[in-house]
Design an enzyme around this catalytic site. Sequence first.
Site, short mmCIF file in Angstrom:
data_model
loop_
_atom_site.label_atom_id
_atom_site.label_comp_id
_atom_site.label_asym_id
_atom_site.label_seq_id
_atom_site.Cartn_x
_atom_site.Cartn_y
_atom_site.Cartn_z
N GLY A 4 0.83 -1.20 0.00
CA GLY A 4 0.00 0.00 0.00
C GLY A 4 0.86 1.24 0.00
CD GLN A 25 3.35 6.03 2.52
OE1 GLN A 25 2.39 5.46 2.01
NE2 GLN A 25 4.32 5.37 3.11
CB CYS A 35 5.12 2.50 7.21
SG CYS A 35 4.61 3.97 6.31
CG LEU A 36 6.52 1.11 1.19
CD1 LEU A 36 5.93 1.33 -0.19
CD2 LEU A 36 7.63 0.08 1.15
CD GLU A 53 -1.13 2.52 2.70
OE1 GLU A 53 -0.70 3.68 2.60
OE2 GLU A 53 -0.40 1.55 3.00
CG HIS A 78 0.12 7.00 5.31
ND1 HIS A 78 1.28 7.52 5.84
CD2 HIS A 78 0.35 5.67 5.14
CE1 HIS A 78 2.16 6.53 6.00
NE2 HIS A 78 1.61 5.40 5.59
NI NI Z 1 2.54 3.52 5.58
#
Ligand code: NI
Length: 170
Positions: A45, A50, A92-93, A135, A138
């Site tokens: 996701g 981001q 999380c990326l 997500e 975020h």
């Molecule tokens: Ni994340």
Amino acid sequence: MIRTILIHPDPRLKKLCEPVAEITPELRQLAADMLETMYDAPGVGLAAPQVGVTKRLIVMDCIKDGTPEPMALFNPQILWSSEDQSVYEEGCLSIPDIYNDITRPTAVQVRWMDVDGKVQERQFAGLWATCVQHEIDHLNGKLFIDYLGPLKRQMITRKMEKLKREMARE
Ligand code: NI
């Protein structure tokens, strides 16, 4: 086009994102770029903030083996959450290599606008439910580490600051 993923801490990851009024070609391109960036990472996701865009758009694909199911959700809204809760080890990326158990509702009913501007609604369960909630958080400037205690969060933030300094030197 693969976009650069922002690493926590970054003020753009703490912003309340703006709703999308209509799907423009730029937004369609953004969704395509975000999916490409997510698959490349790889992750399940990704949310627009981001990649530095504070708009209400998330992409996801929680199919790990089998036919990919790329999804782009504009203005996603949780209409219902189950009373049942599940624990998943989340990552999380924007917070690379950090994983923690997070408790969230097991299932959620979500409404959103797709890339064609059509309203969709679906119930998500399992990993999909965890992912869509992570997500959507975020889009409200919330990260999964915000569910942890302040000391643990601070420790992770320091680690990320150090990582960013190292990345800047390279
Ligand atoms: Ni994340």
